[in-house]
Design an enzyme around this catalytic site. Sequence first.
Site, PDB file in Angstrom:
ATOM      1  N   PRO A 114       8.709  -2.059  39.931  1.00 43.12           N
ATOM      2  CA  PRO A 114       8.571  -0.942  38.961  1.00 43.12           C
ATOM      3  C   PRO A 114       7.337  -0.033  39.575  1.00 43.12           C
ATOM      4  O   PRO A 114       6.079  -0.565  39.914  1.00 43.12           O
ATOM      5  CB  PRO A 114       7.981  -1.682  37.720  1.00 43.12           C
ATOM      6  CG  PRO A 114       8.837  -2.873  37.788  1.00 43.12           C
ATOM      7  CD  PRO A 114       8.518  -3.414  38.971  1.00 43.12           C
ATOM      8  N   GLU A 115       7.479   1.222  39.439  1.00 43.63           N
ATOM      9  CA  GLU A 115       6.503   2.293  40.004  1.00 43.63           C
ATOM     10  C   GLU A 115       6.066   2.915  38.638  1.00 43.63           C
ATOM     11  O   GLU A 115       6.279   2.892  37.622  1.00 43.63           O
ATOM     12  CB  GLU A 115       6.820   3.157  41.038  1.00 43.63           C
ATOM     13  CG  GLU A 115       7.743   2.499  42.468  1.00 43.63           C
ATOM     14  CD  GLU A 115       8.014   3.302  43.594  1.00 43.63           C
ATOM     15  OE1 GLU A 115       7.709   4.452  43.513  1.00 43.63           O
ATOM     16  OE2 GLU A 115       9.011   2.860  44.599  1.00 43.63           O
ATOM     17  N   HIS A 122      13.671 -17.415  32.549  1.00 42.64           N
ATOM     18  CA  HIS A 122      12.617 -16.518  33.212  1.00 42.64           C
ATOM     19  C   HIS A 122      11.839 -15.906  32.253  1.00 42.64           C
ATOM     20  O   HIS A 122      10.945 -15.255  32.545  1.00 42.64           O
ATOM     21  CB  HIS A 122      13.124 -15.593  34.189  1.00 42.64           C
ATOM     22  CG  HIS A 122      14.172 -15.875  35.242  1.00 42.64           C
ATOM     23  ND1 HIS A 122      13.954 -16.853  36.057  1.00 42.64           N
ATOM     24  CD2 HIS A 122      15.401 -15.450  35.497  1.00 42.64           C
ATOM     25  CE1 HIS A 122      15.101 -17.241  36.847  1.00 42.64           C
ATOM     26  NE2 HIS A 122      15.934 -16.158  36.522  1.00 42.64           N
ATOM     27  N   ARG A 176      10.633 -13.561  39.732  1.00 42.78           N
ATOM     28  CA  ARG A 176       9.957 -13.934  40.929  1.00 42.78           C
ATOM     29  C   ARG A 176       8.618 -14.480  40.689  1.00 42.78           C
ATOM     30  O   ARG A 176       7.872 -15.102  41.511  1.00 42.78           O
ATOM     31  CB  ARG A 176       9.693 -12.905  41.831  1.00 42.78           C
ATOM     32  CG  ARG A 176      10.964 -12.407  42.486  1.00 42.78           C
ATOM     33  CD  ARG A 176      10.824 -11.346  43.586  1.00 42.78           C
ATOM     34  NE  ARG A 176      12.185 -10.768  43.958  1.00 42.78           N
ATOM     35  CZ  ARG A 176      12.245 -10.286  45.301  1.00 42.78           C
ATOM     36  NH1 ARG A 176      11.296 -10.205  46.101  1.00 42.78           N
ATOM     37  NH2 ARG A 176      13.389  -9.575  45.403  1.00 42.78           N
TER      38      ARG A 176
END
Length: 276
Positions: free
Chosen positions: A2-3, A92, A111
Site C-alpha cells: 500500500p502506498e 491471517h 506475509r
Amino acid sequence: MPELPEVETVRKGLEQLVLGKTVDHVIVSWNRIIESPDIEEFKHQLIGETLHSVSRRGKYLIFHWTHFDMVSHLRMEGKFDYCDADDVVTKHTHVRFVFTDQSELRYLDVRKFGRLTLLPKDTAENYKGIKKLGPEPTNEMFKLEDFVAKLKKHKKAIKPLLLEQTLVTGLGNIYVDEALFMARIHPEQPANTLTLAEIEVLHQSIIECLQKAVDAGGTTIRSYKNALGEAGTFQVNLQVYGRNGEQCPNCGNEIAKIKVAQRGTHLCSICQRLHD
C-alpha cells in the site's frame, strides 16, 4: 505494498468506522506484529482506551487513543477489517481490538511484515520511521525551492532517490513510475542533471498523481482493499505501471519494463529519454 493513496483511503475508512470506540480487550495471535512494548503490556495498556482520531504520516497510520499513539505500518499486505465480535476469525488475522460494544477492528497480514507500535500520547512524530520522512506531497508542505536544492546535491538516479521518502514522502514503485512518466523524465536520470524546468514539472506531477489516486481511492494491485472492504479504482488511470507491451498513451511507442535499483520499472523510451 500500500502506498500513500491507499493508506489515506484506509485512514478515511477507519475514521468512519471506529472513532469513539472503547477497547474492552486485545487479542494478539502473532507476537512479531507488535514492535513495542511487550505483548502483555501492549494488551493491558489499551484496555479502556477510546479512539479519538486516525491520522497519517507518509505511509504510516497513527491511531490517537486517550493516552497513547499507536503507529501502524501495513508493509506489503497488511489491512484492517471491521466486524462483529462473533464473526468468524479468518485466516491471517493476527491482532483483534475488541470494543465494548462487541464490534472489532482486526489486523490481517498474509506475509506478517506489518508492525504496530504503542507510544506515549503525542509522540508519534518521534517514531524512528517517521522522523526521517520528507514533506507530505502537497503544495503547502512540498516546497519547490527545497526540492530543487536537494536534487542538485544527488548524483543518484531519480527513481531510487524518490523511493527513499526523504525528499518527499508517500511515493512507492507505482506512483514514482507514473509521476516520472507524467514529467517525461527517465527513471535513471541522475538527479543533479535535471533542469529547473524538469524539476518544476516533476514537482507538480508528484502532487497531482498522488492527489488523483487519493481521490480515486488508491490502486488495487493483487490484494489491496481499504478499511471498508472496497477496492480502489485508480488502476484504470495508470498510464505506464503494469502496461509493459502496450502502447504509450502519448506517442504510441511500446511501454517497456526494466530494472532500476532492483525494482521493476515501467517507462516509454521515447517520451522519457536519458540526457546529459
